[in-house]
Design a protein around this motif. Structure first.
Motif, PDB file in Angstrom:
ATOM      1  N   MET A 121       0.836  -1.191   0.000  1.00  9.23           N
ATOM      2  CA  MET A 121       0.000   0.000   0.000  1.00  9.23           C
ATOM      3  C   MET A 121       0.881   1.255   0.000  1.00  9.23           C
ATOM      4  SD  MET A 121      -3.202  -0.757  -0.060  1.00  9.23           S
ATOM      5  CE  MET A 121      -3.938   0.760   0.545  1.00  9.23           C
ATOM      6  N   PRO A 122       0.600   2.214  -0.867  1.00 10.72           N
ATOM      7  CA  PRO A 122       1.418   3.435  -0.896  1.00 10.72           C
ATOM      8  C   PRO A 122       1.441   4.174   0.435  1.00 10.72           C
ATOM      9  CG  PRO A 122       0.014   3.297  -2.850  1.00 10.72           C
ATOM     10  CD  PRO A 122      -0.422   2.203  -1.920  1.00 10.72           C
ATOM     11  N   ASP A 123       0.368   4.060   1.219  1.00 13.75           N
ATOM     12  CA  ASP A 123       0.314   4.776   2.500  1.00 13.75           C
ATOM     13  C   ASP A 123       1.390   4.302   3.471  1.00 13.75           C
ATOM     14  OD1 ASP A 123      -1.836   5.983   1.377  1.00 13.75           O
ATOM     15  OD2 ASP A 123      -3.353   4.942   2.564  1.00 13.75           O
ATOM     16  N   ILE A 124       1.871   3.074   3.285  1.00 19.49           N
ATOM     17  CA  ILE A 124       2.909   2.555   4.172  1.00 19.49           C
ATOM     18  C   ILE A 124       4.210   3.346   4.024  1.00 19.49           C
ATOM     19  CG2 ILE A 124       4.327   0.513   4.694  1.00 19.49           C
ATOM     20  CD1 ILE A 124       2.006  -1.213   3.854  1.00 19.49           C
ATOM     21  N   LEU A 125       4.423   3.906   2.844  1.00 18.48           N
ATOM     22  CA  LEU A 125       5.688   4.588   2.544  1.00 18.48           C
ATOM     23  C   LEU A 125       5.616   6.091   2.757  1.00 18.48           C
ATOM     24  CD1 LEU A 125       6.450   2.697  -0.786  1.00 18.48           C
ATOM     25  CD2 LEU A 125       7.273   2.138   1.512  1.00 18.48           C
ATOM     26  N   ILE A 126       4.545   6.584   3.355  1.00 24.82           N
ATOM     27  CA  ILE A 126       4.363   8.026   3.491  1.00 24.82           C
ATOM     28  C   ILE A 126       5.486   8.664   4.302  1.00 24.82           C
ATOM     29  CG2 ILE A 126       2.950   9.745   4.692  1.00 24.82           C
ATOM     30  CD1 ILE A 126       0.497   8.470   3.552  1.00 24.82           C
ATOM     31  N   VAL A 127       5.859   8.047   5.408  1.00 26.02           N
ATOM     32  CA  VAL A 127       6.897   8.639   6.267  1.00 26.02           C
ATOM     33  C   VAL A 127       8.226   8.729   5.524  1.00 26.02           C
ATOM     34  CG1 VAL A 127       8.209   8.372   8.394  1.00 26.02           C
ATOM     35  CG2 VAL A 127       5.759   7.856   8.368  1.00 26.02           C
ATOM     36  N   GLU A 128       8.623   7.637   4.856  1.00 28.07           N
ATOM     37  CA  GLU A 128       9.888   7.646   4.120  1.00 28.07           C
ATOM     38  C   GLU A 128       9.834   8.616   2.940  1.00 28.07           C
ATOM     39  OE1 GLU A 128      12.721   6.263   4.855  1.00 28.07           O
ATOM     40  OE2 GLU A 128      11.878   5.454   6.710  1.00 28.07           O
ATOM     41  N   ASN A 129       8.709   8.638   2.252  1.00 26.19           N
ATOM     42  CA  ASN A 129       8.583   9.563   1.124  1.00 26.19           C
ATOM     43  C   ASN A 129       8.650  11.016   1.583  1.00 26.19           C
ATOM     44  OD1 ASN A 129       8.377   7.563  -0.817  1.00 26.19           O
ATOM     45  ND2 ASN A 129       6.146   7.476  -0.714  1.00 26.19           N
ATOM     46  N   TYR A 130       8.034  11.292   2.714  1.00 30.38           N
ATOM     47  CA  TYR A 130       8.065  12.660   3.242  1.00 30.38           C
ATOM     48  C   TYR A 130       9.497  13.060   3.600  1.00 30.38           C
ATOM     49  CZ  TYR A 130       6.844  16.782   5.976  1.00 30.38           C
ATOM     50  OH  TYR A 130       6.751  18.069   6.460  1.00 30.38           O
ATOM     51  N   ALA A 131      10.214  12.153   4.245  1.00 32.62           N
ATOM     52  CA  ALA A 131      11.601  12.454   4.608  1.00 32.62           C
ATOM     53  C   ALA A 131      12.461  12.676   3.361  1.00 32.62           C
ATOM     54  CB  ALA A 131      12.176  11.316   5.452  1.00 32.62           C
ATOM     55  N   THR A 132      12.219  11.870   2.344  1.00 33.95           N
ATOM     56  CA  THR A 132      12.985  12.018   1.105  1.00 33.95           C
ATOM     57  C   THR A 132      12.693  13.346   0.417  1.00 33.95           C
ATOM     58  OG1 THR A 132      12.972   9.612   0.791  1.00 33.95           O
ATOM     59  CG2 THR A 132      13.478  10.985  -1.132  1.00 33.95           C
ATOM     60  N   MET A 133      11.416  13.682   0.318  1.00 33.59           N
ATOM     61  CA  MET A 133      11.058  14.958  -0.322  1.00 33.59           C
ATOM     62  C   MET A 133      11.609  16.145   0.463  1.00 33.59           C
ATOM     63  SD  MET A 133       9.455  14.115  -3.039  1.00 33.59           S
ATOM     64  CE  MET A 133      10.355  12.563  -3.091  1.00 33.59           C
TER      65      MET A 133
END
Length: 278
Positions: A121-133
């Motif tokens: 699920m894409p929602d699982i990666l929200i924290v990592e994606n936010y940190a990357t952005m």
């Protein structure tokens, strides 16, 4: 796409039951839409009750349009879905062609990893994606919303299945004529897969047009918010919830997707049937 036939209690195929089941499913989908249309075109006093004498009005759409910067939200959403779709088509085409026509070490393992992404699920990666952005300095930009979705496992799978149905004789004929691998892809495979690109385009656009949670988290200004995030302004007013304005704004937001599906529904269904999805 093959669907199980509806049968009667004796196991026989029943066209009547199939028709009734189709009507039932259609009504379940249609009733919320009809309610939204009724509420949007009538004053707030008739939002929760039906009356043949209720006056029609377009004021709800006018109020909704002026309550939020819809032109900017529409522009942001159009740029977002166009950017994502363009990146997905390019990357998915290249990857699918490699998986379908080239033999290299670890190909099966890499394709299994691609398929595994369909189960995440894409929602699982929200924290990592936010940190990357945040590290890239892209937070609160349209690019930050779309970048995590540039690669599509579904697009790779769909196009790979399509490319594998292309006869290899076409590759050999094009190679004999002096075409490079990229020219074979662009002049043989891509034209034959046009219906699949249409189906994938509709899926991609509808998915990212309606995406809410990730854009809500990564943006905080009007300059980068899409339509879905902009709609929350109607549910956070001090005057309470005005369902007439909310449904009017929702209809304006979803109208492009509804029109696109109604125009291309036949091609949409036929494309998935041609892709060999069972």
């Amino acid at each position: 796409m093959n669907t199980p036939a509806v049968t009667d209690p004796f196991g026989r195929r029943s066209p009547v039951l199939e028709t009734l089941a189709a009507w039932l499913l259609g009504l379940l989908w249609l009733l919320p839409l009809l309610y939204a249309i009724w509420t949007a075109f009538h004053p707030a006093a008739f939002a929760t009750r039906f009356s043949l004498s209720a006056p029609l009005t377009l004021q709800n759409f006018v109020n909704a349009w002026h309550a939020a910067p819809f032109p900017r939200y529409f522009l942001n959403t159009f740029l977002l879905v166009t950017m994502i779709l363009a990146a997905q088509i390019v990357l998915s085409t290249m990857a699918a062609y490699a998986f379908a026509r080239f033999t290299f070490r670890g190909a099966n393992l890499m394709f299994m990893l691609v398929l595994m992404q369909l189960m995440v699920m894409p929602d699982i990666l929200i924290v990592e994606n936010y940190a990357t952005m945040n590290k890239l300095g892209l937070r609160d930009t349209i690019l930050s919303i779309g970048l995590p979705y540039f690669a599509s496992a579904f697009g790779i799978f769909l196009l790979r299945q399509t490319f594998k149905t292309v006869p290899r004789e076409l590759d050999e004929a094009a190679t004999v004529e002096g075409a490079s691998a990229l020219q074979v892809l662009m002049k043989v495979y891509v034209p034959l897969a046009k219906p699949i690109y249409l189906a994938f385009g509709l899926v991609s656009i509808s998915t990212h047009w309606n995406n809410f949670l990730w854009p809500l988290i990564i943006t905080n200004s009007v300059e980068s918010r899409p339509l879905t995030v902009g709609l929350q302004v109607f549910s956070s007013t001090d005057q309470g919830v005005d369902w007439s304005i909310i449904t009017a704004a929702t209809l304006m937001t979803s109208a492009p997707l509804l029109l696109a599906f109604l125009l291309f529904q036949r091609q949409f269904v036929q494309s998935f049937m041609r892709a060999g999805i069972r």
